[in-house]
Structures are given as C-alpha cells and as structure tokens.
Motif scaffolding. Structure first.
Motif, PDB file in Angstrom:
ATOM      1  N   VAL A  58     -35.603 -30.660  -4.809  1.00 44.44           N
ATOM      2  CA  VAL A  58     -34.862 -31.603  -3.993  1.00 44.44           C
ATOM      3  C   VAL A  58     -35.553 -31.896  -2.618  1.00 44.44           C
ATOM      4  O   VAL A  58     -35.338 -33.107  -2.188  1.00 44.44           O
ATOM      5  CB  VAL A  58     -33.471 -30.632  -3.793  1.00 44.44           C
ATOM      6  N   GLN A  62     -36.008 -35.785  -1.334  1.00 45.78           N
ATOM      7  CA  GLN A  62     -35.230 -36.395   0.103  1.00 45.78           C
ATOM      8  C   GLN A  62     -36.487 -36.719   0.940  1.00 45.78           C
ATOM      9  O   GLN A  62     -36.097 -37.198   1.929  1.00 45.78           O
ATOM     10  CB  GLN A  62     -34.509 -34.993   0.713  1.00 45.78           C
ATOM     11  N   ALA A 357     -27.886 -37.471  -0.449  1.00 42.10           N
ATOM     12  CA  ALA A 357     -28.709 -36.176  -0.562  1.00 42.10           C
ATOM     13  C   ALA A 357     -27.887 -34.926  -0.474  1.00 42.10           C
ATOM     14  O   ALA A 357     -26.905 -34.732   0.123  1.00 42.10           O
ATOM     15  CB  ALA A 357     -29.462 -36.314   0.904  1.00 42.10           C
ATOM     16  N   GLU A 363     -28.804 -35.405  -7.108  1.00 40.81           N
ATOM     17  CA  GLU A 363     -30.488 -34.980  -7.213  1.00 40.81           C
ATOM     18  C   GLU A 363     -30.843 -34.669  -8.385  1.00 40.81           C
ATOM     19  O   GLU A 363     -31.835 -34.955  -8.714  1.00 40.81           O
ATOM     20  CB  GLU A 363     -30.284 -33.742  -6.285  1.00 40.81           C
TER      21      GLU A 363
END
Length: 453
Positions: A58, A62, A357, A363
């Motif tokens: 993740v 991001q 996000a 995700e």
C-alpha cells in the motif's frame, strides 16, 4: 476519537465477517456466491479488511500517486476546413470552463504558419496548454514560428498506435518526426511531444489488464524507435504523456489509473533511471457509447469522468454524448465540458489528491492490476514486443477473446442500459459511419453496435 471507538467496538477480523455473512445468508457456502470473477481473471472479494493488504504494498502504491489534486478540463475540438470557426470554438470553451484544449487536426493543406496562427488566435500557449493530434513536417516549425516562447501542451501522437490504426504509416517514420519535434521544443519542458496510448486496445475490447500491459509494450517499442532516432531515454521519459480511455466499471477505472502510475515507475526503473511523475491524459470511452437511447451516454460519461479524476488524471477529455453517431453540436459539447466543471465546482473532487487511498478494496484491486498487467507485459515482450505480437497475431487473439466475452455477457443477460434493456429508440437509427481507417490492423469497435439493429 480512535481510542473512543476502539473502546466501544471490538476489532472484527476477516473470520468474524465471514461468520456474519454465513449467518445473515443462512448458508455456510453463501460467501462463494458473493465473490466476483473479473474479466481480467482474478477474483474480487465482497469485502476487504486490513488483513488483505500488505502495508508495504500500500505504501508503494500510494507513493506513486499524484501528490497534488486537480486536473485540466480538456475538451477535444476537431476542426473542419473552417479554421476561424474552430479557433472561436476553442476560445469559447476556455471562457466557459475549459482549462486546456485538444485539437484533433485533419491534414490542412498547406499547414502554414498563417493557418496555425489563425487556429490559435487569442490563445497564448505559454499560458494555456494546447494539445494536438496532428503531425506533419510543417506543423511544428509553423507553431514555433508563431509561438517562439516556452510552450505548454503537447502532441498526443503515439507512433505505434498510428501504425496499428492506419496499417500504412510506419511507426519508425512517426517516431522520427516526433524526435524532431522533441528537439525543436527542448526549451519547453511543459510541452510534451511523446505519447503512449491505450485507446486502440480499449476500443478493440481490451480488459483492464490487457489495456495496461499493451500500453507498456507500446511504450517499450516507442522508446526503442525514439532512441534509435536520436533521443536519449531520459529525454523520452521527460516528454512522455500516457493517454488512456476509462470505461464504465467505476472502481476498476480508479484502480486502473492508480496501477498505471505504479507500472510507469516500474517501467522507467527497468532502464536504471528514477521515474519522473507520470503525466496522464484520460478520455471517456467511445467503446461503451451507444447510438440508441443516446442520452444514457451522459450517465456513462459522468461515472467514467469520476473514475478518471479519482484515479488521478492530469488531463480529462469528456466526449460529447453524441460523438459516436454525429458531429457533436454546441449543446452536447457544453454538457460534456460541464461534467468536469461539476466534478470540480460541486463535488469538489479537485480538493483531494488520491481520494481512494487507504480503501482496502481499491488498494487490493490496484495491486492485482499491477501484478497481472506486468505479467502480461512480460509475456508480450517474450513475443518480441507489441509490433511483433501484432505481426504474429498474438495481440489480436487476446483482444478478440476479450471482446467476444463482453458480447457474450450481454447476450447472456448482463445489462447495458438503453441497449439490451431499458431501451428507447428515438426515430430511425443513424447509419453507422464508414471506418475511419479501413486498413487498421486492430479493429475499432463499440460494444453496443452488435445490438443496434
């Protein structure tokens, strides 16, 4: 606040959720019926928890996303021979909500500095980004003659896609022209002259994995062509725009664009370089537009545009709802332009970068697309690259299978509103236009066309 809720609500694990689903459905196997087999071949779960996503994955996803919110509302204008009318149309669009302009130009003869000057009358390219789908030997010199200052905008011309669409113009010839354009505008870092696009694959029926993978393969072939023509690989990456279509699968559209930024970083790093931020142009899909019950295209374009901006588009082109069956009029152009305006002014989606996000589902879907697209990209490279894959039929076979699966879904009951259900024909159906490129190596399609009879 977090401590208060933690005291009130006990933590819920994935097994806790599973037991609750089985209880509510009164079926110990009911969960399996809620799982979704995607067109890309992987399974999406009906819910996700923190246990389903890796914090490291993740964080990497991001980190690749846009760090600043916002996008440029970039309507497309296709001028006829009446250049002054096209110029006025562009100025009016800029006065009424557009932030940039995309000109898709026919082969003006001759394309002189005077004709380019008339087209851009009242538009200063150091202030307003203007993008062009046009490249003739005279175009860039004419543009530089009337705009010698630093330019904003660029060329949305993919040499590989041009070849696949026309079946005639060699990719190497277009790459040489783009190399000259890049050198001619080397003093304008905000004028991007290199484009890798996915529209030709999207409009042939590609699923999300295929669209991303073949885009990367097209970019790899383009890099080879441009470096052979005299550019350094660093110059290529600094001048590149990624141009993609976004379809009607809302969450998939968001995940697809987020995955593209991760894939861009991975692709550039394979050349041993630090990746500049990806610069992405997104246009709403014509593949999913219908000539019947055409106002439903307004709804499709709105959800597609939302996917685009939530996924991180830098430029957004919303096609008018009547694009696929007639020349858009002032009303349809205004509505299309205002979709983007509404998403900014009323939905405030330009206030947050990467708003999805942290959503476990998004995700996980982003990561799944990254992995599946990279694997297919590698498989395509083993074929010798995209152009080699087209030459031996590998790409066409993949796209045909995906398209056939989409048509089969509609035949088997999946709903396309206004096409195979909730349909309302307003008079006789328009005659389908002749193919723009009769010698295309990859077909340009619309999903609804098979049902418009």
């Amino acid at each position: 606040m977090t401590s208060l809720f933690a005291d009130i609500f006990a933590p819920a694990s994935r097994q806790d959720w599973l037991r609750q689903v089985q209880k509510d459905l009164k079926d110990p196997n009911g969960y399996e019926g809620l799982r979704w087999q995607t067109p890309e071949g992987f399974v999406l779960e009906p819910y996700y928890t923190a246990e389903d996503v890796s914090p490291q994955t993740v964080s990497a996803i991001q980190a690749a996303q846009k760090q600043l919110p916002g996008w440029l509302n970039t309507p497309e204008i296709t001028p006829s021979a009446d250049i002054p009318a096209a110029s006025q149309q562009a100025r009016e669009a800029l006065d009424k909500g557009a932030d940039a302009i995309l000109f898709t130009l026919p082969a003006f003869t001759p394309l002189s500095a005077a004709s380019v000057s008339r087209l851009l009358q009242g538009i200063k390219l150091s202030d307003t980004p203007v993008y062009f789908r046009a490249l003739t030997p005279a175009f860039l010199p004419a543009l530089r003659q009337i705009a010698p200052y630093q330019l904003k905008g660029g060329l949305l011309i993919d040499p590989v896609a041009v070849y696949l669409q026309t079946g005639e113009i060699p990719a190497a010839a277009t790459a040489r022209a783009l190399t000259e354009a890049s050198l001619l505008t080397s003093d304008s870092p905000q004028f991007r002259t290199i484009c890798a696009s996915s529209h030709v694959f999207h409009n042939a029926g590609a699923n999300a994995t295929q669209e991303l993978a073949f885009l990367l393969s097209s970019l790899a072939d383009t890099c080879d062509l441009l470096t052979e023509a005299g550019l350094s690989i660093g110059q290529v990456f600094e001048k590149t725009v990624l141009s993609v279509s976004v379809g009607t699968s809302y969450f998939s559209g968001i995940a697809r664009l987020r995955a593209l930024r991760v894939l861009w970083q991975r692709f550039v790093s394979a050349y041993g370089m630090a990746a500049p931020p990806a610069f992405i142009h997104v246009q709403t899909s014509t593949f999913y537009d219908a000539a019947v019950t055409p106002y439903t295209n307004l709804l499709r374009a709105t959800t597609e545009a939302m996917s685009a901006v939530m996924g991180g588009a830098d430029l957004l082109t919303v096609h008018p709802y009547d694009t696929v069956y007639q020349a858009p009029d002032a009303f349809s152009e205004r509505i299309a332009r205002n979709v983007s305006v509404l998403l900014k002014e009323e939905a405030h989606l330009d206030k947050v970068a990467d708003p999805s996000a942290g959503a476990y589902y998004i995700e996980q879907a982003t990561d799944a697309l990254v992995q599946s697209a990279w694997a297919l990209f590698m498989a395509t490279e083993q074929q010798g690259g995209l152009l080699a894959g087209v030459a031996n039929g590998y790409i066409q076979e993949q796209l045909q299978a995906s398209y056939d699966a989409r048509v089969a879904e509609l035949n088997e009951g999946k709903i396309m509103v206004g096409v195979n259900k909730f349909r309302y024909d307003e008079g006789a159906l328009p005659a389908p236009p002749p193919p723009a490129f009769p010698n295309a190596l990859i077909p340009d399609r619309r999903l609804a066309a098979a049902f418009e009879k």
